[in-house]
Design a protein around this motif. Structure first.
Motif, PDB file in Angstrom:
ATOM      1  N   ARG A 142       0.862  -1.192   0.000  1.00  0.00           N
ATOM      2  CA  ARG A 142       0.000   0.000   0.000  1.00  0.00           C
ATOM      3  C   ARG A 142       0.897   1.240   0.000  1.00  0.00           C
ATOM      4  NH1 ARG A 142      -3.808  -1.370   4.991  1.00  0.00           N
ATOM      5  NH2 ARG A 142      -2.032  -2.674   5.517  1.00  0.00           N
ATOM      6  N   PRO A 143       0.692   2.151  -0.937  1.00  0.00           N
ATOM      7  CA  PRO A 143       1.629   3.261  -1.099  1.00  0.00           C
ATOM      8  C   PRO A 143       1.728   4.193   0.105  1.00  0.00           C
ATOM      9  CG  PRO A 143      -0.262   3.542  -2.544  1.00  0.00           C
ATOM     10  CD  PRO A 143      -0.376   2.182  -1.932  1.00  0.00           C
ATOM     11  N   ASN A 144       0.689   4.322   0.898  1.00  0.00           N
ATOM     12  CA  ASN A 144       0.722   5.261   2.022  1.00  0.00           C
ATOM     13  C   ASN A 144       0.955   4.607   3.371  1.00  0.00           C
ATOM     14  OD1 ASN A 144       0.595   7.720   0.851  1.00  0.00           O
ATOM     15  ND2 ASN A 144      -1.598   7.948   1.006  1.00  0.00           N
ATOM     16  N   TYR A 145       1.119   3.293   3.383  1.00  0.00           N
ATOM     17  CA  TYR A 145       1.233   2.633   4.673  1.00  0.00           C
ATOM     18  C   TYR A 145       2.522   3.055   5.379  1.00  0.00           C
ATOM     19  CZ  TYR A 145      -0.281  -0.702   8.094  1.00  0.00           C
ATOM     20  OH  TYR A 145      -0.751  -1.255   9.239  1.00  0.00           O
ATOM     21  N   ASN A 146       2.391   3.583   6.570  1.00  0.00           N
ATOM     22  CA  ASN A 146       3.486   4.055   7.419  1.00  0.00           C
ATOM     23  C   ASN A 146       4.220   5.278   6.878  1.00  0.00           C
ATOM     24  OD1 ASN A 146       3.118   2.277   9.550  1.00  0.00           O
ATOM     25  ND2 ASN A 146       4.430   0.721   8.669  1.00  0.00           N
ATOM     26  N   VAL A 147       3.725   5.901   5.827  1.00  0.00           N
ATOM     27  CA  VAL A 147       4.384   7.090   5.286  1.00  0.00           C
ATOM     28  C   VAL A 147       4.345   8.230   6.302  1.00  0.00           C
ATOM     29  CG1 VAL A 147       4.242   8.871   3.478  1.00  0.00           C
ATOM     30  CG2 VAL A 147       4.084   6.457   2.878  1.00  0.00           C
ATOM     31  N   PHE A 148       3.224   8.383   6.997  1.00  0.00           N
ATOM     32  CA  PHE A 148       3.141   9.431   8.021  1.00  0.00           C
ATOM     33  C   PHE A 148       4.157   9.170   9.129  1.00  0.00           C
ATOM     34  CE2 PHE A 148       1.657  11.234  11.967  1.00  0.00           C
ATOM     35  CZ  PHE A 148       1.346  12.537  11.608  1.00  0.00           C
ATOM     36  N   GLN A 149       4.269   7.923   9.567  1.00  0.00           N
ATOM     37  CA  GLN A 149       5.200   7.578  10.634  1.00  0.00           C
ATOM     38  C   GLN A 149       6.653   7.827  10.193  1.00  0.00           C
ATOM     39  OE1 GLN A 149       2.537   5.939   9.719  1.00  0.00           O
ATOM     40  NE2 GLN A 149       1.479   5.085  11.472  1.00  0.00           N
ATOM     41  N   ILE A 150       6.949   7.529   8.943  1.00  0.00           N
ATOM     42  CA  ILE A 150       8.296   7.780   8.424  1.00  0.00           C
ATOM     43  C   ILE A 150       8.568   9.284   8.411  1.00  0.00           C
ATOM     44  CG2 ILE A 150       9.776   7.602   6.373  1.00  0.00           C
ATOM     45  CD1 ILE A 150       8.171   4.941   5.751  1.00  0.00           C
ATOM     46  N   ALA A 151       7.602  10.056   7.950  1.00  0.00           N
ATOM     47  CA  ALA A 151       7.757  11.512   7.932  1.00  0.00           C
ATOM     48  C   ALA A 151       8.004  12.045   9.342  1.00  0.00           C
ATOM     49  CB  ALA A 151       6.515  12.166   7.325  1.00  0.00           C
ATOM     50  N   ALA A 152       7.220  11.571  10.302  1.00  0.00           N
ATOM     51  CA  ALA A 152       7.374  12.032  11.686  1.00  0.00           C
ATOM     52  C   ALA A 152       8.748  11.662  12.241  1.00  0.00           C
ATOM     53  CB  ALA A 152       6.262  11.445  12.553  1.00  0.00           C
ATOM     54  N   ALA A 153       9.236  10.479  11.907  1.00  0.00           N
ATOM     55  CA  ALA A 153      10.564  10.062  12.377  1.00  0.00           C
ATOM     56  C   ALA A 153      11.652  10.942  11.765  1.00  0.00           C
ATOM     57  CB  ALA A 153      10.799   8.587  12.060  1.00  0.00           C
ATOM     58  N   PHE A 154      11.530  11.255  10.480  1.00  0.00           N
ATOM     59  CA  PHE A 154      12.502  12.167   9.861  1.00  0.00           C
ATOM     60  C   PHE A 154      12.455  13.534  10.543  1.00  0.00           C
ATOM     61  CE2 PHE A 154      12.767   9.465   5.896  1.00  0.00           C
ATOM     62  CZ  PHE A 154      14.143   9.298   5.938  1.00  0.00           C
ATOM     63  N   ALA A 155      11.262  14.001  10.867  1.00  0.00           N
ATOM     64  CA  ALA A 155      11.131  15.285  11.557  1.00  0.00           C
ATOM     65  C   ALA A 155      11.842  15.240  12.908  1.00  0.00           C
ATOM     66  CB  ALA A 155       9.658  15.651  11.721  1.00  0.00           C
ATOM     67  N   LYS A 156      11.682  14.141  13.632  1.00  0.00           N
ATOM     68  CA  LYS A 156      12.338  13.998  14.937  1.00  0.00           C
ATOM     69  C   LYS A 156      13.863  13.961  14.789  1.00  0.00           C
ATOM     70  CE  LYS A 156       8.662  13.336  17.570  1.00  0.00           C
ATOM     71  NZ  LYS A 156       8.325  13.643  18.901  1.00  0.00           N
ATOM     72  N   LEU A 157      14.341  13.452  13.670  1.00  0.00           N
ATOM     73  CA  LEU A 157      15.781  13.431  13.401  1.00  0.00           C
ATOM     74  C   LEU A 157      16.302  14.792  12.933  1.00  0.00           C
ATOM     75  CD1 LEU A 157      16.142   9.982  11.584  1.00  0.00           C
ATOM     76  CD2 LEU A 157      17.137  10.623  13.801  1.00  0.00           C
ATOM     77  N   GLY A 158      15.372  15.743  12.718  1.00  0.00           N
ATOM     78  CA  GLY A 158      15.769  17.060  12.224  1.00  0.00           C
ATOM     79  C   GLY A 158      16.007  17.101  10.737  1.00  0.00           C
ATOM     80  N   GLN A 159      15.585  16.064  10.028  1.00  0.00           N
ATOM     81  CA  GLN A 159      15.744  16.000   8.582  1.00  0.00           C
ATOM     82  C   GLN A 159      14.450  16.511   7.929  1.00  0.00           C
ATOM     83  OE1 GLN A 159      17.237  12.149   7.340  1.00  0.00           O
ATOM     84  NE2 GLN A 159      18.624  12.059   9.093  1.00  0.00           N
ATOM     85  N   VAL A 160      14.310  17.829   7.982  1.00  0.00           N
ATOM     86  CA  VAL A 160      13.057  18.479   7.607  1.00  0.00           C
ATOM     87  C   VAL A 160      12.687  18.244   6.149  1.00  0.00           C
ATOM     88  CG1 VAL A 160      11.837  20.696   7.508  1.00  0.00           C
ATOM     89  CG2 VAL A 160      13.377  20.206   9.409  1.00  0.00           C
ATOM     90  N   ASP A 161      13.662  18.289   5.249  1.00  0.00           N
ATOM     91  CA  ASP A 161      13.341  18.089   3.837  1.00  0.00           C
ATOM     92  C   ASP A 161      12.822  16.675   3.585  1.00  0.00           C
ATOM     93  OD1 ASP A 161      13.909  20.692   3.092  1.00  0.00           O
ATOM     94  OD2 ASP A 161      15.998  20.255   2.593  1.00  0.00           O
ATOM     95  N   SER A 162      13.403  15.683   4.251  1.00  0.00           N
ATOM     96  CA  SER A 162      12.910  14.311   4.110  1.00  0.00           C
ATOM     97  C   SER A 162      11.515  14.184   4.703  1.00  0.00           C
ATOM     98  CB  SER A 162      13.868  13.320   4.775  1.00  0.00           C
ATOM     99  OG  SER A 162      15.096  13.293   4.090  1.00  0.00           O
ATOM    100  N   ALA A 163      11.309  14.809   5.862  1.00  0.00           N
ATOM    101  CA  ALA A 163       9.979  14.790   6.480  1.00  0.00           C
ATOM    102  C   ALA A 163       8.960  15.406   5.529  1.00  0.00           C
ATOM    103  CB  ALA A 163      10.003  15.541   7.809  1.00  0.00           C
ATOM    104  N   LYS A 164       9.297  16.566   4.970  1.00  0.00           N
ATOM    105  CA  LYS A 164       8.391  17.249   4.044  1.00  0.00           C
ATOM    106  C   LYS A 164       8.079  16.361   2.846  1.00  0.00           C
ATOM    107  CE  LYS A 164       9.872  20.781   1.575  1.00  0.00           C
ATOM    108  NZ  LYS A 164      10.294  22.133   1.167  1.00  0.00           N
ATOM    109  N   ALA A 165       9.093  15.715   2.306  1.00  0.00           N
ATOM    110  CA  ALA A 165       8.883  14.847   1.140  1.00  0.00           C
ATOM    111  C   ALA A 165       7.914  13.713   1.466  1.00  0.00           C
ATOM    112  CB  ALA A 165      10.217  14.284   0.653  1.00  0.00           C
ATOM    113  N   TYR A 166       8.032  13.130   2.643  1.00  0.00           N
ATOM    114  CA  TYR A 166       7.136  12.029   3.009  1.00  0.00           C
ATOM    115  C   TYR A 166       5.736  12.529   3.335  1.00  0.00           C
ATOM    116  CZ  TYR A 166      10.281   8.106   2.664  1.00  0.00           C
ATOM    117  OH  TYR A 166      11.085   7.119   2.178  1.00  0.00           O
ATOM    118  N   TYR A 167       5.620  13.679   4.001  1.00  0.00           N
ATOM    119  CA  TYR A 167       4.281  14.239   4.231  1.00  0.00           C
ATOM    120  C   TYR A 167       3.603  14.536   2.895  1.00  0.00           C
ATOM    121  CZ  TYR A 167       5.182  14.901   9.249  1.00  0.00           C
ATOM    122  OH  TYR A 167       5.449  14.713  10.580  1.00  0.00           O
ATOM    123  N   GLU A 168       4.357  15.098   1.948  1.00  0.00           N
ATOM    124  CA  GLU A 168       3.785  15.387   0.634  1.00  0.00           C
ATOM    125  C   GLU A 168       3.467  14.103  -0.126  1.00  0.00           C
ATOM    126  OE1 GLU A 168       6.576  18.225  -0.994  1.00  0.00           O
ATOM    127  OE2 GLU A 168       5.407  19.878  -0.152  1.00  0.00           O
TER     128      GLU A 168
END
Length: 193
Positions: free
Chosen positions: A93-119
């Motif tokens: 499923r294309p969206n499965y855990n995508v939000f969780q991945i984005a949130a984890a990138f955000a917690k790591l301070g990798q904002v561009d990766s977080a943004k890419a996954y949220y988008e």
């Protein structure tokens, strides 16, 4: 409160009273991690590993989500991303855990990766999207608004805050502070323009 609900449910329906194969170890482990008890999630996953046949564990891709939730709750965000990605790739499923991945990138301070996954989350439509939207769509709009605001892109920030306020215009009273905050941000960002 979540821990209290889980404890009450398990007191009423103890795992030991269920057939080994019917015990919801993985779901419980994920839930305990999400409510701030990763140690209980780890204990449940250890019990799951002891009592569930290896062949069933191997085919149970949801266990990867549980491991990701536990890693995230423990602050091991890179491990969480690895587990969530592995589960998502195996699930299909294309969206499965995508939000969780984005949130984890955000917690790591990798904002561009977080943004890419949220988008990626909002850009992927599909038959299962509605299941995730219940939990993640508003938060995705909010987080994208915050990211764009922090990056100085007022237009994109306002766009996502407007989507949030439109989605939650009739939200429950306990959610209204989030809506009010988004309205205040829209007003401030529009005035700065």
């Amino acid at each position: 409160r979540g821990r209290e609900v889980l404890a009450a449910a398990l007191a009423k329906h103890p795992l030991a009273s269920m057939s080994t194969l019917d015990r919801p170890y993985v779901l419980l482990a994920s839930t305990y991690a999400m409510v701030g008890s990763p140690e209980e999630g780890e204990r449940l996953m250890a019990e799951y590993a002891r009592v569930t046949p290896a062949s069933l564990q191997k085919g149970d891709i949801e266990r990867l989500t549980a491991l990701g939730e536990i890693a995230s709750a423990r602050g091991r965000y890179a491990d969480a991303i690895t587990d969530f990605e592995a589960q998502r790739e195996r699930d299909g499923r294309p969206n499965y855990n995508v939000f969780q991945i984005a949130a984890a990138f955000a917690k790591l301070g990798q904002v561009d990766s977080a943004k890419a996954y949220y988008e990626r989350y909002i850009g992927n439509a599909g038959p299962y999207r509605v299941l995730g939207d219940v939990y993640y769509l508003a938060a995705t709009y909010q987080r994208l608004g915050e990211i764009y605001e922090a990056q100085g892109d007022r237009k994109k920030a306002v766009e996502f805050y407007l989507k949030l306020t439109d989605l939650w215009k009739n939200a429950d009273p306990e959610l209204q502070p989030i809506v009010q905050d988004a309205h205040a941000r829209i007003a401030r960002l529009s005035a700065e323009h």
